[in-house]
Design a protein around this motif. Structure first.
Motif, mmCIF file in Angstrom:
data_model
loop_
_atom_site.group_PDB
_atom_site.id
_atom_site.type_symbol
_atom_site.label_atom_id
_atom_site.label_comp_id
_atom_site.label_asym_id
_atom_site.label_seq_id
_atom_site.Cartn_x
_atom_site.Cartn_y
_atom_site.Cartn_z
ATOM 1 N N GLN A 38 -8.811 4.747 -0.904
ATOM 2 C CA GLN A 38 -8.635 3.876 -2.066
ATOM 3 C C GLN A 38 -7.548 4.333 -3.031
ATOM 4 O OE1 GLN A 38 -10.411 0.801 -2.617
ATOM 5 N NE2 GLN A 38 -10.609 1.293 -0.443
ATOM 6 N N GLY A 83 -0.209 -0.953 -6.183
ATOM 7 C CA GLY A 83 -1.504 -1.629 -6.254
ATOM 8 C C GLY A 83 -1.356 -3.132 -6.099
ATOM 9 N N GLY A 84 -1.953 -3.883 -7.013
ATOM 10 C CA GLY A 84 -1.956 -5.346 -6.935
ATOM 11 C C GLY A 84 -0.624 -5.949 -7.316
ATOM 12 N N GLU A 87 2.063 -7.787 -13.066
ATOM 13 C CA GLU A 87 1.358 -8.493 -14.133
ATOM 14 C C GLU A 87 2.144 -9.672 -14.697
ATOM 15 O OE1 GLU A 87 -0.693 -7.506 -18.465
ATOM 16 O OE2 GLU A 87 -0.430 -5.900 -17.002
ATOM 17 N N ASN A 90 2.325 -12.229 -11.276
ATOM 18 C CA ASN A 90 1.304 -12.222 -10.216
ATOM 19 C C ASN A 90 1.941 -12.273 -8.827
ATOM 20 O OD1 ASN A 90 -1.488 -12.036 -9.617
ATOM 21 N ND2 ASN A 90 -1.575 -14.213 -9.119
ATOM 22 N N ASP A 132 6.180 -5.553 -14.593
ATOM 23 C CA ASP A 132 4.813 -5.029 -14.584
ATOM 24 C C ASP A 132 4.626 -4.009 -15.702
ATOM 25 O OD1 ASP A 132 2.209 -4.823 -13.688
ATOM 26 O OD2 ASP A 132 2.710 -3.926 -11.750
ATOM 27 N N ASP A 135 0.136 1.131 -16.910
ATOM 28 C CA ASP A 135 -0.952 1.154 -17.883
ATOM 29 C C ASP A 135 -1.223 2.569 -18.406
ATOM 30 O OD1 ASP A 135 -3.204 0.684 -19.418
ATOM 31 O OD2 ASP A 135 -4.117 -0.671 -17.964
ATOM 32 N N ASP A 141 -9.699 3.979 -11.671
ATOM 33 C CA ASP A 141 -10.648 2.992 -11.179
ATOM 34 C C ASP A 141 -9.948 2.116 -10.147
ATOM 35 O OD1 ASP A 141 -8.983 1.318 -12.667
ATOM 36 O OD2 ASP A 141 -10.421 1.040 -14.293
ATOM 37 N N GLY A 142 -10.710 1.206 -9.550
ATOM 38 C CA GLY A 142 -10.170 0.382 -8.485
ATOM 39 C C GLY A 142 -9.019 -0.490 -8.929
ATOM 40 N N ASP A 143 -9.069 -0.954 -10.171
ATOM 41 C CA ASP A 143 -7.990 -1.804 -10.678
ATOM 42 C C ASP A 143 -6.674 -1.053 -10.791
ATOM 43 O OD1 ASP A 143 -9.620 -4.015 -10.858
ATOM 44 O OD2 ASP A 143 -10.101 -3.704 -12.975
ATOM 45 N N HIS A 144 -6.753 0.273 -10.891
ATOM 46 C CA HIS A 144 -5.543 1.094 -11.049
ATOM 47 C C HIS A 144 -5.331 2.019 -9.849
ATOM 48 C CE1 HIS A 144 -6.614 -0.223 -15.115
ATOM 49 N NE2 HIS A 144 -5.321 -0.168 -15.371
ATOM 50 N N ASP A 145 -5.900 1.582 -8.699
ATOM 51 C CA ASP A 145 -5.679 2.299 -7.438
ATOM 52 C C ASP A 145 -6.125 3.765 -7.537
ATOM 53 O OD1 ASP A 145 -4.844 2.055 -4.757
ATOM 54 O OD2 ASP A 145 -2.917 3.001 -5.189
#
Length: 342
Positions: A38, A83-84, A87, A90, A132, A135, A141-145
């Motif tokens: 992860q 990661g995703g 921002e 998208n 992007d 942060d 956490d998962g949102d921030h890899d």
């Protein structure tokens, strides 16, 4: 000599303390061990360590014409260590595209989304698009890899940025740079001939010319302690060449009051409304109240008194400002100045 040395040390200590106070940590978060697979360690990205505390920030150092920063390496592609999706839009972005993520303070609530910054490093420079946020307020956490919070002075850049700066690939990862906002034209509008009596030429204001194209901007040069600008003359009174009432308060203002309008980028979505700026020119200085926008995005219509769009480096000032600076009345109209937030 000893007393002089002591004063110098005290001054340096005070200066460093003031600079340090400009952006203080907002807190700490405790690291958590990432679940298997992860935390993507492409480009030598760090993974959070169980029980380690990481400093968080809601701010970044002030932006200037040469903002010091640390350039890091990131992949904005799908499956990369970024990661995703980004921002701002998208979307994912190719490693071959010069794009960056900025620390939270510099990202500034998305205000730099899809704007270009100029990065200087390794004796070269490159324009890169902000897509992007890196942060600085959260992480692990998962949102921030499962990566730590971003430091508050980071420009996290794609491979294309590193290539453009000519950094040898073996040295990619982290390096000191400077950066600044890059203000490029946003477009052009075509002039229209004003209807009779519809362009007030008080104070030698320009009227749009039929068929002439005028450059527009959504941005202005970065603000510093000595922001270079052009001072122009405007009447904020009813019936003056300023057109309608001021945007900040829907009021008119006397020529005897030191008030100004700022180009769109500096007006910054009304964020400087009813705030004072300090203007330096002709060996004098004056405080003036921001009451209006000098629109750099539109013009040549009834709402803008059939005048061209404002240039992006204008402080449009009342007669009271020109008087306070001691400029001879015959020279009123346009002059170089510097300004800063008061």
């Amino acid at each position: 000599k000893a007393s002089v040395l002591l004063l110098c040390v005290l001054h340096l200590t005070y200066s460093l303390d003031v600079e340090a106070q400009s952006c203080q940590p907002s807190g700490k978060i405790e690291g958590r061990k990432p679940p298997p697979g992860q935390c993507n360690q492409e480009n030598d990205s760090d993974c959070c360590v169980q029980g380690k505390f990481y400093t968080t920030y809601t701010c970044s150092p002030p932006v200037s014409t040469n903002t010091r920063a640390v350039l890091t390496l990131n992949s904005f592609q799908k499956g990369g260590d970024g990661g995703g999706p980004s921002e701002c839009d998208n979307q994912y972005h190719s490693d071959d595209t010069p794009v960056v993520a900025l620390s939270t303070g510099w990202f500034n609530r998305r205000s730099r989304c899809h704007k270009q910054i100029k990065i200087n490093g390794n004796g070269q420079s490159v324009l890169a698009l902000v897509v992007d946020e890196c942060d600085s307020t959260m992480g692990c956490d998962g949102d921030h890899d499962y990566q730590p919070p971003c430091r508050n002075n980071i420009v996290d850049a794609s491979k294309a940025v590193w290539k453009a700066l000519g950094v040898p690939e073996n040295d990619w990862g982290e390096t000191d740079i400077t950066w600044t906002d890059s203000c490029q034209p946003s477009g052009k509008i075509e002039g229209r001939k004003p209807p009779p009596g519809q362009c007030n030429q008080e104070n030698d204001s320009d009227c749009c010319v039929q068929g002439k194209f005028y450059t527009t901007y959504t941005c202005s040069p970065p603000v510093s302690t000595n922001t270079r600008a052009v001072l122009t003359l405007n009447s904020f009174q009813k019936g003056g060449d300023g057109g309608g009432p001021s945007e900040c308060d829907n009021q008119y203002h006397s020529d005897d009051t030191p008030v100004v309008a700022l180009s769109t980028g500096w007006f910054n979505r009304r964020s400087r409304c009813h705030k004072q700026i300090k203007i330096n020119g002709n060996g004098q200085s004056v405080l003036a109240l921001v009451v209006d926008e000098c629109d750099s995005t539109m013009g040549c219509d009834g709402d803008h008194d059939y005048q061209p769009p404002c240039r992006n480096n204008i402080v449009d000032a009342s007669k009271a400002v020109w008087k306070a600076l001691g400029v001879p009345e015959n020279d009123w109209g346009e002059t170089d100045i510097t300004w800063t937030d008061a």
